[in-house]
Enzyme design. Sequence first.
Site, PDB file in Angstrom:
ATOM      1  N   LYS A  38      -0.564  -6.761   8.398  1.00 23.97           N
ATOM      2  CA  LYS A  38      -0.727  -5.350   8.713  1.00 23.97           C
ATOM      3  C   LYS A  38      -0.639  -5.164  10.220  1.00 23.97           C
ATOM      4  O   LYS A  38      -1.146  -5.984  10.989  1.00 23.97           O
ATOM      5  CB  LYS A  38      -2.099  -4.841   8.244  1.00 23.97           C
ATOM      6  N   ARG A  96      -3.224  -6.197  -6.630  1.00 21.22           N
ATOM      7  CA  ARG A  96      -2.736  -6.233  -8.006  1.00 21.22           C
ATOM      8  C   ARG A  96      -2.684  -7.671  -8.552  1.00 21.22           C
ATOM      9  O   ARG A  96      -2.787  -7.882  -9.757  1.00 21.22           O
ATOM     10  CB  ARG A  96      -1.373  -5.552  -8.093  1.00 21.22           C
ATOM     11  N   ASP A 132     -11.864  -3.321   1.570  1.00 24.12           N
ATOM     12  CA  ASP A 132     -10.940  -3.575   0.470  1.00 24.12           C
ATOM     13  C   ASP A 132     -11.623  -4.238  -0.721  1.00 24.12           C
ATOM     14  O   ASP A 132     -10.960  -4.609  -1.691  1.00 24.12           O
ATOM     15  CB  ASP A 132      -9.765  -4.425   0.957  1.00 24.12           C
ATOM     16  N   ASP A 174      -8.721  -7.847   4.222  1.00 29.58           N
ATOM     17  CA  ASP A 174      -7.284  -7.848   3.937  1.00 29.58           C
ATOM     18  C   ASP A 174      -6.487  -7.702   5.226  1.00 29.58           C
ATOM     19  O   ASP A 174      -6.328  -6.613   5.760  1.00 29.58           O
ATOM     20  CB  ASP A 174      -6.930  -6.709   2.980  1.00 29.58           C
ATOM     21  N   GLU A 220      -1.561  -7.505  -2.509  1.00 36.09           N
ATOM     22  CA  GLU A 220      -2.350  -8.609  -3.063  1.00 36.09           C
ATOM     23  C   GLU A 220      -3.379  -8.167  -4.088  1.00 36.09           C
ATOM     24  O   GLU A 220      -3.773  -8.947  -4.958  1.00 36.09           O
ATOM     25  CB  GLU A 220      -3.053  -9.361  -1.927  1.00 36.09           C
TER      26      GLU A 220
END
Length: 506
Positions: A273, A347, A284, A266, A345
Site C-alpha cells: 500500500k 478474501r 483490518d 495490512d 488478502e
Amino acid sequence: MTALSVSTSSAASLRADALVVGVAKGPKGITVAPGAEAVAEAFGGKLAEVLTTLGASGGEGEAVKVPSPAGLKAPLVLAVGLGEAGDGYSEETLRRAAGVAARTLAGTRKVALALPAESADDTGAVALGALLGAYAYGTYKSNGAGKEPVGEFVVLTTRKGSKDAKAAIEHATAVGEEMNRARDLINTPPNDLNPKIFATIVQAAGKEHGLKVEVLDEKALAKGGFGGILGVGVGSENPPRLVKVAYTHPKAKATLAFVGKGITYDSGGISLKPAGHNETMKCDMSGAAAVFAAVVAAKRLGLAVNVTGWLALAENMPSGSATRPGDVLRMYGGKTVEVLNTDAEGRLVLADAIVRAGEENPDVIVDVATLTGAMVLALGNRTFGVMSNSDELRETLHATAQEAGEASWPMPLPADLRKGMTESSIADLANMGERMGGGLVAGLFLKEFVAEGTDWAHLDIAGPAFHEGAPYGYTPKGGTASGVRTLVRFAEQTAAGAPGTPGAKA
C-alpha cells in the site's frame, strides 16, 4: 467502568451531578421532549425560552448546559437536541442523544438521563447510547484519555417497577461492553496485537464466560492445509492463527456461524500500500473483533441459539518469504487460487475459514470483513454492504441491521462479474477480477467457498468500521465495533424463531 441503572424517580428529586433532558425543533421554536416535565416546571415553564436565548435550536447533535434553578437536586441541566419534534423518537435518535450527553459530560461522576424513554426498548436505547458514548481509549496516553468517562448513568423511565426496563438495561450493558471490547481491540496498535496475542485474548474471555475456544497455530494450519491463511501470514514474523470460539445453548434449535476477517495489520504485502493508505490498517481485524464480541454477547444474554465464531487471524507483511503476485495457493478444501494482488488478502483468509465453518453444517454462515475500498466508494463511510446467496437472508440481515441502528444496504452478486476471476490459466480462481464493481467481485469470490445448500451472507464493513473524523452521537474517533449489533440482533431473532431466520425453519 461506567455503570448503568434505571429509576422511576422524578427528574427533579433524583440526586446526580448532571441531569440530561431532550429538546426538539418544533413548528414555533424549540420544544421540551417528554421526560423533562418536572425540569421544565422547575424553570417556571421557561426552559425552552432560556435555551433559545442561549442559541439552542433542538437540532440533532446539539448540547447546551444550563445551571439548575431551585427545585432540582442536580446542579446542572444539559439539553441535548433530538431533531424534528414528532409523536415519538426513534431508538437510534435516543441512542445518539445519549451518546452526545455522555461525551459532553465526560469527567462527571453521576448523570441522570431524563430523555423520552417511554418503553423498555427506549430505555435500552438510551442506556446503550450512553455506554457507547462514554467510551474512551487512553491506553497509550501518558495522562490517560483526558477526562474520565461518566462514572454512572441512571436512566429515568415511566415504567414503574418494570422488569422489562431492568432487562433492557442488562441487555444494553452486555452489548455495550462487548462493543467497547471490540473497539479496544481495533484501536490497539499492531505491535501490541498480533494474531497470537489476539488468540490469547479470546482464550481468556472464553475461560471467563464459559465458551469453548480452539486455536490452530501455524503448524496445525499447515497440517490441515489452510493455504489461504498461511499464504497471507507467511511473510510476517508473527504467524497466523485460526480461532474457533463457540457458544452453545441446551434449548437451541438453530446454529449460526460467524466468520471474521482478522488481519491485525495490512501492509498490502508485496503489493504494498502507498503512504496515506496504510496508517490505519490496524483496523483490518474489525470483522474478527465484531464476531468475537457478538459471540460473547450471545453468551452473556443467554440466547437460545448456538453461535460459533471463526476468527481468521494473520498479519500481511512484505518479506523474502511473503507470497508473491503470481503465486498459487491451495486453499482449505482443495481449490487453488492464483494470487494476482497480495493486497486482496482478506478474501483468502476468509475463504479458508468459510470452508472450515461449513464443515460443521451450520444453518447460516455470516462473514464480516473490512474487505474492499470499492464498498466505501459505493456506500460511503457510514454504511456497510450486505451480499448473500439467498435473497431472503440478504433482506433479513438488511432489515435486522436497520432495526439494530446500523446503516446497511443490500448489494447484488452479478453472475457476469464472476468471469474475470475464473479465467486464471493455471488455477481454479484468481483473487482478483474486474476492477469495476470490486466489492461485488470480492463477494463472488467468497461465494465460491460456500458449501452447496448452505445459506451465507457477507457484510463488507470497510466504510463504518473505523471512524477517522470527529466523534458524533455515540460514535468515537477510531474503532466503532460496526456489525456487532447486527450479529447479536440476528442471533436474538433466530432464537425467537423470527421469520426469515433459521429459527423459523427449525
